[in-house]
Motif scaffolding. Sequence first.
Motif, PDB file in Angstrom:
ATOM      1  N   THR A   6     -10.315  36.243 -34.143  1.00 27.73           N
ATOM      2  CA  THR A   6     -11.098  35.193 -34.753  1.00 27.73           C
ATOM      3  C   THR A   6     -11.556  34.227 -33.680  1.00 27.73           C
ATOM      4  O   THR A   6     -10.905  34.105 -32.631  1.00 27.73           O
ATOM      5  CB  THR A   6     -10.280  34.432 -35.817  1.00 27.73           C
ATOM      6  OG1 THR A   6     -11.088  33.426 -36.435  1.00 27.73           O
ATOM      7  CG2 THR A   6      -9.058  33.757 -35.193  1.00 27.73           C
ATOM      8  N   THR A   7     -12.672  33.575 -33.900  1.00 25.82           N
ATOM      9  CA  THR A   7     -13.119  32.553 -32.966  1.00 25.82           C
ATOM     10  C   THR A   7     -12.163  31.373 -33.008  1.00 25.82           C
ATOM     11  O   THR A   7     -11.884  30.822 -34.071  1.00 25.82           O
ATOM     12  CB  THR A   7     -14.541  32.079 -33.317  1.00 25.82           C
ATOM     13  OG1 THR A   7     -15.415  33.196 -33.295  1.00 25.82           O
ATOM     14  CG2 THR A   7     -15.028  31.035 -32.325  1.00 25.82           C
ATOM     15  N   GLY A   8     -11.631  31.001 -31.841  1.00 22.50           N
ATOM     16  CA  GLY A   8     -10.686  29.902 -31.775  1.00 22.50           C
ATOM     17  C   GLY A   8     -11.376  28.559 -31.792  1.00 22.50           C
ATOM     18  O   GLY A   8     -12.600  28.451 -31.644  1.00 22.50           O
ATOM     19  N   ASP A   9     -10.582  27.500 -31.952  1.00 21.04           N
ATOM     20  CA  ASP A   9     -11.139  26.146 -31.969  1.00 21.04           C
ATOM     21  C   ASP A   9     -11.785  25.799 -30.626  1.00 21.04           C
ATOM     22  O   ASP A   9     -12.805  25.110 -30.579  1.00 21.04           O
ATOM     23  CB  ASP A   9     -10.046  25.127 -32.286  1.00 21.04           C
ATOM     24  CG  ASP A   9      -9.529  25.268 -33.714  1.00 21.04           C
ATOM     25  OD1 ASP A   9     -10.286  25.771 -34.565  1.00 21.04           O
ATOM     26  OD2 ASP A   9      -8.372  24.886 -33.969  1.00 21.04           O
ATOM     27  N   THR A  10     -11.188  26.270 -29.551  1.00 14.48           N
ATOM     28  CA  THR A  10     -11.701  25.951 -28.218  1.00 14.48           C
ATOM     29  C   THR A  10     -11.888  27.190 -27.358  1.00 14.48           C
ATOM     30  O   THR A  10     -12.077  27.084 -26.153  1.00 14.48           O
ATOM     31  CB  THR A  10     -10.748  24.982 -27.500  1.00 14.48           C
ATOM     32  OG1 THR A  10      -9.459  25.585 -27.376  1.00 14.48           O
ATOM     33  CG2 THR A  10     -10.623  23.673 -28.266  1.00 14.48           C
ATOM     34  N   THR A  11     -11.836  28.392 -27.953  1.00 18.68           N
ATOM     35  CA  THR A  11     -11.918  29.628 -27.185  1.00 18.68           C
ATOM     36  C   THR A  11     -12.938  30.567 -27.806  1.00 18.68           C
ATOM     37  O   THR A  11     -13.369  30.389 -28.948  1.00 18.68           O
ATOM     38  CB  THR A  11     -10.559  30.345 -27.140  1.00 18.68           C
ATOM     39  OG1 THR A  11     -10.246  30.833 -28.460  1.00 18.68           O
ATOM     40  CG2 THR A  11      -9.450  29.412 -26.684  1.00 18.68           C
ATOM     41  N   ASP A  12     -13.304  31.619 -27.044  1.00 22.67           N
ATOM     42  CA  ASP A  12     -14.226  32.635 -27.549  1.00 22.67           C
ATOM     43  C   ASP A  12     -13.568  33.540 -28.573  1.00 22.67           C
ATOM     44  O   ASP A  12     -14.233  34.113 -29.426  1.00 22.67           O
ATOM     45  CB  ASP A  12     -14.746  33.483 -26.397  1.00 22.67           C
ATOM     46  CG  ASP A  12     -15.665  32.700 -25.474  1.00 22.67           C
ATOM     47  OD1 ASP A  12     -16.307  31.757 -25.963  1.00 22.67           O
ATOM     48  OD2 ASP A  12     -15.728  33.022 -24.281  1.00 22.67           O
ATOM     49  N   GLY A  13     -12.252  33.724 -28.487  1.00 24.68           N
ATOM     50  CA  GLY A  13     -11.560  34.592 -29.429  1.00 24.68           C
ATOM     51  C   GLY A  13     -10.064  34.454 -29.288  1.00 24.68           C
ATOM     52  O   GLY A  13      -9.550  34.227 -28.196  1.00 24.68           O
ATOM     53  N   ASP A  14      -9.365  34.578 -30.396  1.00 26.72           N
ATOM     54  CA  ASP A  14      -7.905  34.591 -30.421  1.00 26.72           C
ATOM     55  C   ASP A  14      -7.431  35.747 -31.288  1.00 26.72           C
ATOM     56  O   ASP A  14      -8.115  36.153 -32.235  1.00 26.72           O
ATOM     57  CB  ASP A  14      -7.339  33.287 -30.994  1.00 26.72           C
ATOM     58  CG  ASP A  14      -7.423  32.129 -30.012  1.00 26.72           C
ATOM     59  OD1 ASP A  14      -7.326  32.378 -28.796  1.00 26.72           O
ATOM     60  OD2 ASP A  14      -7.593  30.976 -30.457  1.00 26.72           O
ATOM     61  N   ILE A  15      -6.253  36.278 -30.975  1.00 28.18           N
ATOM     62  CA  ILE A  15      -5.632  37.300 -31.809  1.00 28.18           C
ATOM     63  C   ILE A  15      -5.206  36.661 -33.130  1.00 28.18           C
ATOM     64  O   ILE A  15      -4.625  35.582 -33.145  1.00 28.18           O
ATOM     65  CB  ILE A  15      -4.428  37.919 -31.079  1.00 28.18           C
ATOM     66  CG1 ILE A  15      -4.918  38.744 -29.888  1.00 28.18           C
ATOM     67  CG2 ILE A  15      -3.592  38.775 -32.023  1.00 28.18           C
ATOM     68  CD1 ILE A  15      -3.811  39.236 -28.987  1.00 28.18           C
ATOM     69  N   ALA A  16      -5.509  37.339 -34.221  1.00 27.10           N
ATOM     70  CA  ALA A  16      -5.169  36.840 -35.561  1.00 27.10           C
ATOM     71  C   ALA A  16      -4.249  37.832 -36.258  1.00 27.10           C
ATOM     72  O   ALA A  16      -4.459  39.043 -36.180  1.00 27.10           O
ATOM     73  CB  ALA A  16      -6.424  36.622 -36.394  1.00 27.10           C
ATOM     74  N   VAL A  17      -3.225  37.311 -36.944  1.00 23.94           N
ATOM     75  CA  VAL A  17      -2.311  38.114 -37.747  1.00 23.94           C
ATOM     76  C   VAL A  17      -2.193  37.451 -39.113  1.00 23.94           C
ATOM     77  O   VAL A  17      -1.927  36.246 -39.205  1.00 23.94           O
ATOM     78  CB  VAL A  17      -0.925  38.234 -37.088  1.00 23.94           C
ATOM     79  CG1 VAL A  17       0.003  39.076 -37.950  1.00 23.94           C
ATOM     80  CG2 VAL A  17      -1.030  38.826 -35.699  1.00 23.94           C
TER      81      VAL A  17
END
Length: 218
Positions: A6-17
């Motif tokens: 998922t698109t993070g608050d301050t990043t291009d992408g984060d792993i989501a579970v």
Amino acid sequence: YLTGWTTGDTTDGDIAVLKLNASDGSLVWAHTWGTDKFDSADGQMVVDEGNIYVSGRLDANSALFGGKAVIVKFSIGTGEYLDHHAWGGPIFNDGLGMTSDSESLFVVGLTMGYGNGSQIFLLKYDKELNLLWQQLWGGPGGESARAAVVDSAGNILIAGNTDSYGSGKGDIVLLSYSPEGVLNWSQLWGGPNKDSVQGIALYNGFVYLVGSTENNSL
């Protein structure tokens, strides 16, 4: 349990579970984890009585460039991040698939930076995410794998794609590795046009592969 990115608050992408109720699909919890760069999980996971193990890519410059292959451990009860291990060469690495024999974890994918082109990798971990051994397979073209299973003898069967060997523009390769990481055998399938594999299943002594082909006469 669902995993991806998922698109993070301050990043291009984060792993989501995510954890959902099977009866009605309602959300129990959702957690994200990652670096300040692009991180992703590729939809493969192993779940046991205490943990969720996810494979993917970590600390990439973008969705297309850079990054290490990663295995990440989350609590099955709370979704809390517990640990991770990153692996790979200097250019591009992605843990596209994973499986388990109940005691060990196996991650497969592609890596660039070892050899002439992209190579299939196979990593064996214990459940504390200690890397036990690693293997590479490929030639001068390009290889990748996103699906694997373990048979009753502990052999790891990998469904992959190869541009280095076979009949044409891309063929399917099935690899068998022993529990110690020794290549038992390899088999190729395909025609003069492109063939690719996306999934693998093992049942009653047979291996089933699913994917796509541009060779309609096969």
